[in-house]
Design a protein around this motif. Structure first.
Motif, PDB file in Angstrom:
ATOM      1  N   PHE A  94      -4.816  14.310   0.360  1.00 18.93           N
ATOM      2  CA  PHE A  94      -3.708  14.264  -0.317  1.00 18.93           C
ATOM      3  C   PHE A  94      -3.368  13.222  -1.135  1.00 18.93           C
ATOM      4  O   PHE A  94      -2.455  13.758  -1.970  1.00 18.93           O
ATOM      5  CB  PHE A  94      -2.574  14.154   0.952  1.00 18.93           C
ATOM      6  N   HIS A  95      -4.100  12.153  -1.248  1.00 19.49           N
ATOM      7  CA  HIS A  95      -3.802  11.259  -1.990  1.00 19.49           C
ATOM      8  C   HIS A  95      -4.448  11.863  -2.994  1.00 19.49           C
ATOM      9  O   HIS A  95      -4.231  11.113  -4.430  1.00 19.49           O
ATOM     10  CB  HIS A  95      -4.420  10.123  -2.052  1.00 19.49           C
ATOM     11  N   SER A  96      -5.495  12.671  -3.085  1.00 24.39           N
ATOM     12  CA  SER A  96      -6.280  12.981  -4.823  1.00 24.39           C
ATOM     13  C   SER A  96      -5.102  13.415  -5.705  1.00 24.39           C
ATOM     14  O   SER A  96      -4.849  14.003  -6.383  1.00 24.39           O
ATOM     15  CB  SER A  96      -7.172  13.615  -4.306  1.00 24.39           C
ATOM     16  N   MET A  97      -4.458  14.811  -5.073  1.00 21.90           N
ATOM     17  CA  MET A  97      -3.540  15.304  -5.119  1.00 21.90           C
ATOM     18  C   MET A  97      -2.168  14.547  -5.907  1.00 21.90           C
ATOM     19  O   MET A  97      -1.829  15.041  -7.197  1.00 21.90           O
ATOM     20  CB  MET A  97      -2.831  16.478  -4.042  1.00 21.90           C
ATOM     21  N   ILE A  98      -1.961  13.887  -5.450  1.00 21.10           N
ATOM     22  CA  ILE A  98      -1.121  12.356  -5.465  1.00 21.10           C
ATOM     23  C   ILE A  98      -2.277  11.781  -7.000  1.00 21.10           C
ATOM     24  O   ILE A  98      -0.934  11.979  -8.489  1.00 21.10           O
ATOM     25  CB  ILE A  98      -0.442  11.618  -4.772  1.00 21.10           C
ATOM     26  N   ASN A  99      -2.561  11.452  -7.623  1.00 19.15           N
ATOM     27  CA  ASN A  99      -3.411  11.004  -8.009  1.00 19.15           C
ATOM     28  C   ASN A  99      -3.763  12.207  -8.815  1.00 19.15           C
ATOM     29  O   ASN A  99      -2.778  11.652 -10.560  1.00 19.15           O
ATOM     30  CB  ASN A  99      -4.821  10.554  -7.886  1.00 19.15           C
ATOM     31  N   LEU A 100      -4.260  13.194  -9.029  1.00 19.51           N
ATOM     32  CA  LEU A 100      -3.481  13.887  -9.852  1.00 19.51           C
ATOM     33  C   LEU A 100      -2.157  14.445 -10.505  1.00 19.51           C
ATOM     34  O   LEU A 100      -1.994  14.600 -11.965  1.00 19.51           O
ATOM     35  CB  LEU A 100      -4.612  15.520  -9.478  1.00 19.51           C
ATOM     36  N   PHE A 101      -1.359  14.453 -10.211  1.00 13.62           N
ATOM     37  CA  PHE A 101       0.070  14.636  -9.997  1.00 13.62           C
ATOM     38  C   PHE A 101       0.396  13.819 -11.125  1.00 13.62           C
ATOM     39  O   PHE A 101       0.860  14.293 -12.162  1.00 13.62           O
ATOM     40  CB  PHE A 101       0.856  14.343  -8.799  1.00 13.62           C
ATOM     41  N   CYS A 102       0.180  12.509 -10.892  1.00 13.01           N
ATOM     42  CA  CYS A 102       0.490  10.911 -11.551  1.00 13.01           C
ATOM     43  C   CYS A 102      -0.342  11.123 -12.931  1.00 13.01           C
ATOM     44  O   CYS A 102       0.533  10.528 -14.361  1.00 13.01           O
ATOM     45  CB  CYS A 102      -0.095   9.521 -11.115  1.00 13.01           C
ATOM     46  N   ARG A 103      -1.173  11.433 -12.910  1.00 10.38           N
ATOM     47  CA  ARG A 103      -2.579  11.474 -13.997  1.00 10.38           C
ATOM     48  C   ARG A 103      -2.233  12.485 -14.979  1.00 10.38           C
ATOM     49  O   ARG A 103      -2.291  12.204 -16.328  1.00 10.38           O
ATOM     50  CB  ARG A 103      -3.640  11.322 -13.822  1.00 10.38           C
ATOM     51  N   THR A 104      -1.874  13.836 -14.551  1.00 10.07           N
ATOM     52  CA  THR A 104      -1.689  14.873 -15.081  1.00 10.07           C
ATOM     53  C   THR A 104      -0.090  14.810 -15.712  1.00 10.07           C
ATOM     54  O   THR A 104       0.228  15.748 -16.008  1.00 10.07           O
ATOM     55  CB  THR A 104      -1.730  15.843 -14.816  1.00 10.07           C
ATOM     56  N   LYS A 105       0.733  14.067 -15.249  1.00 10.50           N
ATOM     57  CA  LYS A 105       2.671  14.410 -15.273  1.00 10.50           C
ATOM     58  C   LYS A 105       2.974  15.517 -14.979  1.00 10.50           C
ATOM     59  O   LYS A 105       3.635  15.935 -15.439  1.00 10.50           O
ATOM     60  CB  LYS A 105       2.431  14.324 -16.673  1.00 10.50           C
ATOM     61  N   GLY A 106       2.098  15.822 -13.860  1.00 10.09           N
ATOM     62  CA  GLY A 106       3.028  16.981 -13.009  1.00 10.09           C
ATOM     63  C   GLY A 106       2.281  18.206 -12.842  1.00 10.09           C
ATOM     64  O   GLY A 106       2.641  19.405 -12.654  1.00 10.09           O
ATOM     65  N   ARG A 107       1.336  18.321 -14.327  1.00 10.11           N
ATOM     66  CA  ARG A 107       0.814  19.477 -14.451  1.00 10.11           C
ATOM     67  C   ARG A 107       0.018  20.309 -13.796  1.00 10.11           C
ATOM     68  O   ARG A 107      -0.395  21.661 -13.892  1.00 10.11           O
ATOM     69  CB  ARG A 107      -0.009  19.285 -15.690  1.00 10.11           C
ATOM     70  N   SER A 108      -1.034  19.032 -13.373  1.00  8.65           N
ATOM     71  CA  SER A 108      -2.363  19.750 -12.228  1.00  8.65           C
ATOM     72  C   SER A 108      -1.299  20.760 -11.269  1.00  8.65           C
ATOM     73  O   SER A 108      -1.923  21.351 -10.549  1.00  8.65           O
ATOM     74  CB  SER A 108      -2.172  18.344 -11.362  1.00  8.65           C
ATOM     75  N   ASN A 109       0.207  20.606 -10.368  1.00  4.20           N
ATOM     76  CA  ASN A 109       0.315  20.256  -8.739  1.00  4.20           C
ATOM     77  C   ASN A 109       0.927  22.752 -10.066  1.00  4.20           C
ATOM     78  O   ASN A 109       0.365  23.640  -8.653  1.00  4.20           O
ATOM     79  CB  ASN A 109       1.702  20.304  -9.224  1.00  4.20           C
ATOM     80  N   GLN A 110       1.570  22.317 -11.133  1.00  5.60           N
ATOM     81  CA  GLN A 110       1.308  23.447 -11.429  1.00  5.60           C
ATOM     82  C   GLN A 110       0.365  24.450 -11.525  1.00  5.60           C
ATOM     83  O   GLN A 110       0.475  26.363 -11.539  1.00  5.60           O
ATOM     84  CB  GLN A 110       2.166  23.501 -13.135  1.00  5.60           C
ATOM     85  N   VAL A 111      -0.661  23.931 -11.825  1.00  4.96           N
ATOM     86  CA  VAL A 111      -1.631  25.381 -11.885  1.00  4.96           C
ATOM     87  C   VAL A 111      -1.735  25.025 -11.171  1.00  4.96           C
ATOM     88  O   VAL A 111      -2.207  26.293 -10.456  1.00  4.96           O
ATOM     89  CB  VAL A 111      -2.984  24.086 -12.989  1.00  4.96           C
ATOM     90  N   ILE A 112      -2.151  24.320  -9.908  1.00  8.13           N
ATOM     91  CA  ILE A 112      -2.885  24.574  -8.316  1.00  8.13           C
ATOM     92  C   ILE A 112      -1.449  25.535  -8.019  1.00  8.13           C
ATOM     93  O   ILE A 112      -1.679  26.944  -7.115  1.00  8.13           O
ATOM     94  CB  ILE A 112      -2.685  23.287  -6.738  1.00  8.13           C
ATOM     95  N   HIS A 113      -0.253  25.692  -7.597  1.00  6.55           N
ATOM     96  CA  HIS A 113       0.673  26.438  -7.717  1.00  6.55           C
ATOM     97  C   HIS A 113       0.710  28.019  -8.011  1.00  6.55           C
ATOM     98  O   HIS A 113       0.531  28.787  -7.129  1.00  6.55           O
ATOM     99  CB  HIS A 113       2.256  26.367  -7.440  1.00  6.55           C
ATOM    100  N   LYS A 114      -0.366  28.552  -9.142  1.00  8.97           N
ATOM    101  CA  LYS A 114      -0.211  29.125  -9.681  1.00  8.97           C
ATOM    102  C   LYS A 114      -1.274  30.118  -9.181  1.00  8.97           C
ATOM    103  O   LYS A 114      -1.396  31.156  -9.090  1.00  8.97           O
ATOM    104  CB  LYS A 114      -0.145  29.551 -11.278  1.00  8.97           C
TER     105      LYS A 114
END
Length: 358
Positions: free
Chosen positions: A46-66
């Motif tokens: 869970f913390h890693s997901m947050i780290n990726l979100f902050c580092r990619t300015k939200g783009r990581s969540n979009q990729v995972i979601h797709k």
């Protein structure tokens, strides 16, 4: 082994990717395997997901979601009958188009007087967990019925299991218009989770970050949508919900704010970062519904005078995310609701006992 790791790290650095980024990606992948097997998310994933979100300015969540949507079908609707007036697929798409653009949609008078009276009575006669938070008064959370003449906390939270076994709450959980909007927005079968109701009071005279009265973005799951219902009238002094329009989109929360991680943001920082017209304060009568993607910056404004009762439904694309206490539906007052729930077990799997899903 150390030499191989060093070579890999240097190779990734040459292409602009460091080892910590790869470590977080691998941690998230591990987390999905655990969730699919055990319906719980490892805290490090869970913390890693947050780290990726902050580092990619939200783009990581979009990729995972797709990627998730590739493995999730949709449920079929004969109609969209419900509390939000939707007469056609075109109207549904227009709602989602507005959500995509602004991050929120607001409807007035979606709940009947009967439902509002019922939920208000529930909120004033049912025990809730009173959380003083950083009150400094030596109080601890306790179960109590709210007494407006003798407040002991900022926040009064109602037990989720009590809520999901309530007939009126269940009728909202299975509302086809809400499920249809969530499905169209998420582009997959929406999963019902985090059903809540709480009082926000004027017990404290200053904003409290733990009570969500300071600006923040949510990170409940990969993608989700929330429905906020005002059960009491809400004016500028009684804790209106606030949102920065457009900040649900990747790249719209600046790096300067994200580098602090999952942290609260002050009113001054919001004013310095965004135009005044983008900062929305939702005043509304009881029965107002705010549909919102709370991955964008938002807060409940600090209550200056009075108390506000709010009911919330959340639908997400997956159960990967924050872990909450296990809550199960144990009874149905309406056979039609029961039939809908068991006809669509994927939507309600968080709340169904394993023996009941067979």
């Amino acid at each position: 082994m150390k030499l191989i790791k060093l070579i890999i790290v240097k190779a990734f650095r040459l292409i602009g990717i460091d080892w910590f980024f790869i470590k977080d990606v691998l941690s998230v992948l591990k987390g999905f395997r655990v969730v699919n097997r055990e319906m719980r998310t490892p805290i490090e994933s869970f913390h890693s997901m947050i780290n990726l979100f902050c580092r990619t300015k939200g783009r990581s969540n979009q990729v995972i979601h797709k990627i998730l949507t590739l493995f999730s079908s949709k449920i079929k609707f004969d109609d969209y009958n419900g509390i939000v007036p939707i007469k056609s697929k075109f109207e549904l798409k227009e709602i989602v188009k507005e959500l995509d653009e602004k991050g929120y949609v607001v409807y007035e008078n979606v709940l009947s007087d009967e439902v509002l009276e019922y939920l208000y009575k529930f909120g004033t006669t049912t025990q809730s967990s009173a959380r003083p938070l950083y009150s400094g008064k030596g109080l601890v959370a306790k179960n109590t019925v709210i007494d407006f003449n003798n407040l002991i906390a900022i926040h009064y939270d109602f037990n989720e299991e009590t809520l999901i076994n309530d007939p009126v709450v269940q009728s909202l959980m299975v509302d086809k218009s809400l499920i249809a909007i969530a499905q169209e927005y998420l582009n997959c079968t929406p999963i019902s989770n985090v059903t809540g109701m709480w009082w926000q009071t004027d017990f404290e005279k200053t904003p409290n970050d733990e009570a969500a009265t300071m600006w923040h973005f949510d990170m409940d799951h990969v993608r989700w949508i929330k429905y906020f219902f005002y059960i009491t009238d809400v004016n500028t002094n009684s804790g209106p919900h606030c949102f920065v329009e457009g900040t649900h989109k990747p790249g719209k929360i600046p790096k300067e704010l994200l580098k602090r991680g999952y942290a609260r943001v002050t009113d001054e920082e919001i004013a310095e970062t965004y135009p005044k017209e983008k900062v929305k304060e939702f005043i509304g009568k009881k029965g107002t519904l705010i549909i919102e993607d709370t991955i964008g910056l938002h807060k409940g404004k600090h209550v200056i005078d009075g108390s506000r009762l709010l009911f919330q439904l959340t639908f997400s694309d997956h159960l990967f995310g924050g872990n909450y206490p296990e809550r199960k539906i144990t009874k149905f007052a309406d056979p039609k609701i029961r039939d809908f729930v068991y006809k669509n077990p994927k939507i309600f799997k968080k709340y169904l006992a394993n023996s009941e899903t067979k």
